[in-house]
Design a protein around this motif. Structure first.
Motif, PDB file in Angstrom:
ATOM      1  N   ILE A  31      -9.689  10.882   1.522  1.00  0.00           N
ATOM      2  CA  ILE A  31     -10.240   9.734   2.239  1.00  0.00           C
ATOM      3  C   ILE A  31      -9.396   8.492   1.959  1.00  0.00           C
ATOM      4  CG2 ILE A  31     -12.212   8.167   2.366  1.00  0.00           C
ATOM      5  CD1 ILE A  31     -12.675  10.788   3.854  1.00  0.00           C
ATOM      6  N   ARG A  32      -8.975   8.311   0.736  1.00  0.00           N
ATOM      7  CA  ARG A  32      -8.155   7.155   0.379  1.00  0.00           C
ATOM      8  C   ARG A  32      -6.889   7.099   1.230  1.00  0.00           C
ATOM      9  NH1 ARG A  32      -7.565   8.217  -4.532  1.00  0.00           N
ATOM     10  NH2 ARG A  32      -8.973   6.701  -5.486  1.00  0.00           N
ATOM     11  N   HIS A  33      -6.196   8.207   1.329  1.00  0.00           N
ATOM     12  CA  HIS A  33      -4.938   8.238   2.079  1.00  0.00           C
ATOM     13  C   HIS A  33      -5.170   7.895   3.544  1.00  0.00           C
ATOM     14  CE1 HIS A  33      -0.791   9.547   2.927  1.00  0.00           C
ATOM     15  NE2 HIS A  33      -1.308   9.952   4.080  1.00  0.00           N
ATOM     16  N   GLU A  34      -6.219   8.466   4.131  1.00  0.00           N
ATOM     17  CA  GLU A  34      -6.438   8.239   5.556  1.00  0.00           C
ATOM     18  C   GLU A  34      -6.889   6.810   5.843  1.00  0.00           C
ATOM     19  OE1 GLU A  34      -5.181  10.463   7.525  1.00  0.00           O
ATOM     20  OE2 GLU A  34      -4.753  11.520   5.656  1.00  0.00           O
ATOM     21  N   LYS A  35      -7.662   6.215   4.958  1.00  0.00           N
ATOM     22  CA  LYS A  35      -8.057   4.834   5.141  1.00  0.00           C
ATOM     23  C   LYS A  35      -6.845   3.898   5.119  1.00  0.00           C
ATOM     24  CE  LYS A  35     -11.639   3.401   2.674  1.00  0.00           C
ATOM     25  NZ  LYS A  35     -12.607   3.335   1.545  1.00  0.00           N
ATOM     26  N   ARG A  36      -5.858   4.249   4.316  1.00  0.00           N
ATOM     27  CA  ARG A  36      -4.682   3.378   4.158  1.00  0.00           C
ATOM     28  C   ARG A  36      -3.618   3.629   5.215  1.00  0.00           C
ATOM     29  NH1 ARG A  36      -3.540   3.441  -2.425  1.00  0.00           N
ATOM     30  NH2 ARG A  36      -5.444   2.340  -3.030  1.00  0.00           N
ATOM     31  N   TYR A  37      -3.450   4.877   5.631  1.00  0.00           N
ATOM     32  CA  TYR A  37      -2.244   5.221   6.382  1.00  0.00           C
ATOM     33  C   TYR A  37      -2.475   5.871   7.744  1.00  0.00           C
ATOM     34  CZ  TYR A  37      -0.241   4.513   1.740  1.00  0.00           C
ATOM     35  OH  TYR A  37       0.121   3.983   0.533  1.00  0.00           O
TER      36      TYR A  37
END
Length: 210
Positions: A199-205
Protein backbone atom coordinates in the motif's frame (compact mmCIF):
# COMPACT_ATOMS: atom_id res chain seq x y z
CA UNK A 1 3.12 -13.47 8.33
CA UNK A 2 1.65 -15.32 11.29
CA UNK A 3 -0.21 -18.48 10.39
CA UNK A 4 -0.58 -17.54 6.71
CA UNK A 5 1.53 -18.99 3.91
CA UNK A 6 0.90 -17.81 0.34
CA UNK A 7 1.69 -19.83 -2.76
CA UNK A 8 1.21 -18.38 -6.23
CA UNK A 9 0.45 -20.22 -9.46
CA UNK A 10 0.44 -18.28 -12.74
CA UNK A 11 -2.21 -19.82 -14.96
CA UNK A 12 -4.21 -19.37 -18.13
CA UNK A 13 -4.05 -17.39 -21.34
CA UNK A 14 -3.25 -14.05 -19.72
CA UNK A 15 -0.98 -15.16 -16.86
CA UNK A 16 -3.41 -14.80 -13.98
CA UNK A 17 -2.19 -15.13 -10.42
CA UNK A 18 -4.01 -17.90 -8.60
CA UNK A 19 -3.19 -17.80 -4.89
CA UNK A 20 -3.26 -20.56 -2.32
CA UNK A 21 -3.78 -18.93 1.08
CA UNK A 22 -2.66 -21.64 3.47
CA UNK A 23 -3.11 -21.88 7.21
CA UNK A 24 0.27 -23.32 8.13
CA UNK A 25 -1.08 -24.78 11.36
CA UNK A 26 -4.09 -26.65 9.98
CA UNK A 27 -3.07 -27.10 6.31
CA UNK A 28 -6.44 -25.69 5.28
CA UNK A 29 -6.21 -23.70 2.07
CA UNK A 30 -8.33 -21.03 0.42
CA UNK A 31 -8.10 -20.94 -3.37
CA UNK A 32 -8.21 -17.35 -4.66
CA UNK A 33 -9.06 -16.80 -8.34
CA UNK A 34 -8.49 -20.32 -9.71
CA UNK A 35 -7.96 -19.13 -13.25
CA UNK A 36 -7.50 -22.34 -15.19
CA UNK A 37 -5.85 -25.76 -15.08
CA UNK A 38 -7.89 -27.41 -12.33
CA UNK A 39 -5.72 -30.54 -12.53
CA UNK A 40 -2.53 -28.54 -11.95
CA UNK A 41 -4.09 -26.85 -8.95
CA UNK A 42 -5.31 -30.20 -7.60
CA UNK A 43 -1.86 -31.71 -8.06
CA UNK A 44 -0.32 -28.84 -6.08
CA UNK A 45 -2.93 -29.26 -3.34
CA UNK A 46 -2.35 -33.00 -3.07
CA UNK A 47 1.45 -32.79 -3.17
CA UNK A 48 1.39 -30.19 -0.38
CA UNK A 49 -1.05 -32.18 1.75
CA UNK A 50 -3.58 -29.34 1.83
CA UNK A 51 -7.29 -29.33 2.60
CA UNK A 52 -9.26 -26.88 0.41
CA UNK A 53 -12.06 -25.15 2.30
CA UNK A 54 -13.26 -22.31 0.01
CA UNK A 55 -12.81 -20.54 -3.32
CA UNK A 56 -12.74 -16.74 -3.26
CA UNK A 57 -13.23 -14.81 -6.49
CA UNK A 58 -12.13 -11.19 -6.77
CA UNK A 59 -14.33 -10.79 -9.86
CA UNK A 60 -16.04 -12.75 -12.59
CA UNK A 61 -13.83 -12.46 -15.66
CA UNK A 62 -13.04 -15.74 -17.40
CA UNK A 63 -9.34 -15.55 -16.55
CA UNK A 64 -10.10 -15.62 -12.83
CA UNK A 65 -12.91 -18.18 -12.66
CA UNK A 66 -11.94 -20.81 -15.24
CA UNK A 67 -11.33 -23.66 -12.79
CA UNK A 68 -13.73 -22.56 -10.05
CA UNK A 69 -16.66 -24.83 -10.88
CA UNK A 70 -14.53 -27.94 -11.39
CA UNK A 71 -12.61 -27.43 -8.15
CA UNK A 72 -15.76 -26.57 -6.22
CA UNK A 73 -17.26 -29.89 -7.30
CA UNK A 74 -14.06 -31.82 -6.75
CA UNK A 75 -13.58 -30.63 -3.17
CA UNK A 76 -17.25 -29.97 -2.34
CA UNK A 77 -16.47 -26.39 -1.29
CA UNK A 78 -18.26 -23.09 -1.87
CA UNK A 79 -17.39 -20.36 -4.35
CA UNK A 80 -17.60 -16.82 -2.93
CA UNK A 81 -18.16 -13.71 -5.05
CA UNK A 82 -19.69 -10.27 -4.58
CA UNK A 83 -23.44 -10.03 -5.03
CA UNK A 84 -23.06 -7.59 -7.95
CA UNK A 85 -20.81 -10.01 -9.83
CA UNK A 86 -23.37 -12.73 -10.34
CA UNK A 87 -24.50 -11.04 -13.58
CA UNK A 88 -20.92 -10.88 -14.87
CA UNK A 89 -20.21 -14.55 -14.18
CA UNK A 90 -23.46 -15.74 -15.76
CA UNK A 91 -22.95 -14.04 -19.15
CA UNK A 92 -20.18 -15.29 -21.46
CA UNK A 93 -20.05 -11.93 -23.22
CA UNK A 94 -19.64 -9.94 -20.02
CA UNK A 95 -17.19 -12.40 -18.43
CA UNK A 96 -15.22 -12.18 -21.70
CA UNK A 97 -14.93 -15.93 -22.24
CA UNK A 98 -16.75 -15.58 -25.56
CA UNK A 99 -13.89 -13.39 -26.78
CA UNK A 100 -11.35 -16.15 -26.21
CA UNK A 101 -12.92 -19.04 -28.07
CA UNK A 102 -14.39 -21.07 -25.19
CA UNK A 103 -17.58 -19.43 -23.89
CA UNK A 104 -18.63 -20.52 -20.41
CA UNK A 105 -20.44 -19.24 -17.37
CA UNK A 106 -20.14 -19.86 -13.65
CA UNK A 107 -22.30 -19.47 -10.59
CA UNK A 108 -21.22 -18.46 -7.08
CA UNK A 109 -22.51 -20.40 -4.09
CA UNK A 110 -22.10 -17.59 -1.58
CA UNK A 111 -22.71 -13.91 -2.34
CA UNK A 112 -20.76 -11.45 -0.20
CA UNK A 113 -21.25 -7.76 0.48
CA UNK A 114 -19.02 -4.78 1.21
CA UNK A 115 -17.35 -4.83 4.62
CA UNK A 116 -18.60 -8.35 5.30
CA UNK A 117 -16.36 -10.27 7.64
CA UNK A 118 -15.54 -13.89 6.89
CA UNK A 119 -13.81 -16.52 9.01
CA UNK A 120 -12.37 -19.17 6.73
CA UNK A 121 -9.52 -21.56 7.51
CA UNK A 122 -9.41 -19.90 10.95
CA UNK A 123 -8.38 -16.63 9.28
CA UNK A 124 -10.31 -13.37 9.45
CA UNK A 125 -11.08 -11.87 6.05
CA UNK A 126 -12.71 -8.53 5.30
CA UNK A 127 -14.50 -8.10 1.97
CA UNK A 128 -13.86 -4.70 0.36
CA UNK A 129 -16.11 -3.90 -2.58
CA UNK A 130 -13.95 -2.05 -5.12
CA UNK A 131 -16.02 -1.54 -8.29
CA UNK A 132 -14.35 -0.19 -11.39
CA UNK A 133 -12.73 -3.11 -13.19
CA UNK A 134 -16.14 -4.76 -12.94
CA UNK A 135 -19.16 -3.69 -10.94
CA UNK A 136 -18.70 -6.48 -8.41
CA UNK A 137 -14.93 -6.47 -8.05
CA UNK A 138 -13.71 -7.01 -4.50
CA UNK A 139 -10.46 -7.18 -2.61
CA UNK A 140 -9.96 -9.54 0.32
CA UNK A 141 -8.12 -8.08 3.30
CA UNK A 142 -6.62 -10.23 6.05
CA UNK A 143 -6.02 -7.67 8.82
CA UNK A 144 -4.15 -9.98 11.19
CA UNK A 145 -1.75 -10.93 8.41
CA UNK A 146 -1.47 -7.46 6.81
CA UNK A 147 -2.27 -8.97 3.41
CA UNK A 148 -4.56 -7.80 0.62
CA UNK A 149 -5.61 -9.85 -2.39
CA UNK A 150 -6.47 -7.08 -4.83
CA UNK A 151 -7.62 -8.93 -7.95
CA UNK A 152 -7.60 -6.60 -10.95
CA UNK A 153 -8.30 -3.46 -8.92
CA UNK A 154 -4.73 -2.61 -7.92
CA UNK A 155 -1.47 -3.68 -9.56
CA UNK A 156 2.16 -2.79 -9.04
CA UNK A 157 2.25 0.75 -10.43
CA UNK A 158 -1.05 0.38 -12.22
CA UNK A 159 -4.75 -0.43 -11.99
CA UNK A 160 -7.14 -2.73 -13.80
CA UNK A 161 -8.65 -1.93 -17.17
CA UNK A 162 -12.01 -0.21 -17.08
CA UNK A 163 -13.03 -0.49 -20.73
CA UNK A 164 -14.74 -3.85 -20.27
CA UNK A 165 -18.49 -4.23 -19.60
CA UNK A 166 -19.55 -2.76 -16.22
CA UNK A 167 -16.16 -1.00 -15.84
CA UNK A 168 -15.65 2.58 -14.63
CA UNK A 169 -12.35 4.39 -14.10
CA UNK A 170 -13.91 6.96 -11.76
CA UNK A 171 -15.37 4.22 -9.58
CA UNK A 172 -12.08 2.33 -9.52
CA UNK A 173 -10.04 5.39 -8.49
CA UNK A 174 -12.57 6.28 -5.81
CA UNK A 175 -12.65 2.73 -4.44
CA UNK A 176 -8.86 2.42 -4.38
CA UNK A 177 -8.43 5.68 -2.52
CA UNK A 178 -11.34 5.24 -0.11
CA UNK A 179 -11.07 1.51 0.59
CA UNK A 180 -7.45 0.52 -0.04
CA UNK A 181 -5.30 3.58 0.63
CA UNK A 182 -6.73 3.83 4.17
CA UNK A 183 -5.16 0.47 5.02
CA UNK A 184 -1.82 0.40 6.86
CA UNK A 185 1.15 1.31 4.67
CA UNK A 186 2.89 -2.00 5.32
CA UNK A 187 0.03 -4.12 3.94
CA UNK A 188 1.39 -6.42 1.26
CA UNK A 189 -0.70 -6.45 -1.92
CA UNK A 190 -1.08 -9.61 -4.01
CA UNK A 191 -2.64 -8.61 -7.37
CA UNK A 192 -4.41 -10.64 -10.03
CA UNK A 193 -1.54 -10.17 -12.48
CA UNK A 194 2.11 -9.27 -12.07
CA UNK A 195 4.23 -8.87 -8.99
CA UNK A 196 3.27 -8.05 -5.43
CA UNK A 197 3.51 -4.57 -4.00
CA UNK A 198 2.57 -2.63 -0.86
CA UNK A 199 0.00 0.00 0.00
CA UNK A 200 2.84 2.39 0.81
CA UNK A 201 4.42 2.00 -2.62
CA UNK A 202 1.16 2.49 -4.49
CA UNK A 203 0.18 5.56 -2.49
CA UNK A 204 3.52 7.16 -3.36
CA UNK A 205 4.15 6.04 -6.91
CA UNK A 206 1.03 4.74 -8.67
CA UNK A 207 0.45 7.29 -11.47
CA UNK A 208 -3.21 6.34 -11.88
CA UNK A 209 -4.04 7.12 -8.27
CA UNK A 210 -2.19 10.38 -7.64
Amino acid sequence: MGKLQIERMVLGQVSTNCYLAINKETKEVILIDPADAARRIDKKVKESGLKPVAILLTHGHFDHIGAAAELSNLYDIMVYAHEAEEDVMSDCMINLSANFGDPFTAEPDMLVTDRQGLLIADMKILVLHTPGHTKGSVCYYLPEERVLFSGDTLFYGSVGRTDFPTGSMSELVRAAKEKLFVLPDDVKVYPGHGEETTIRHEKRYNPYLM
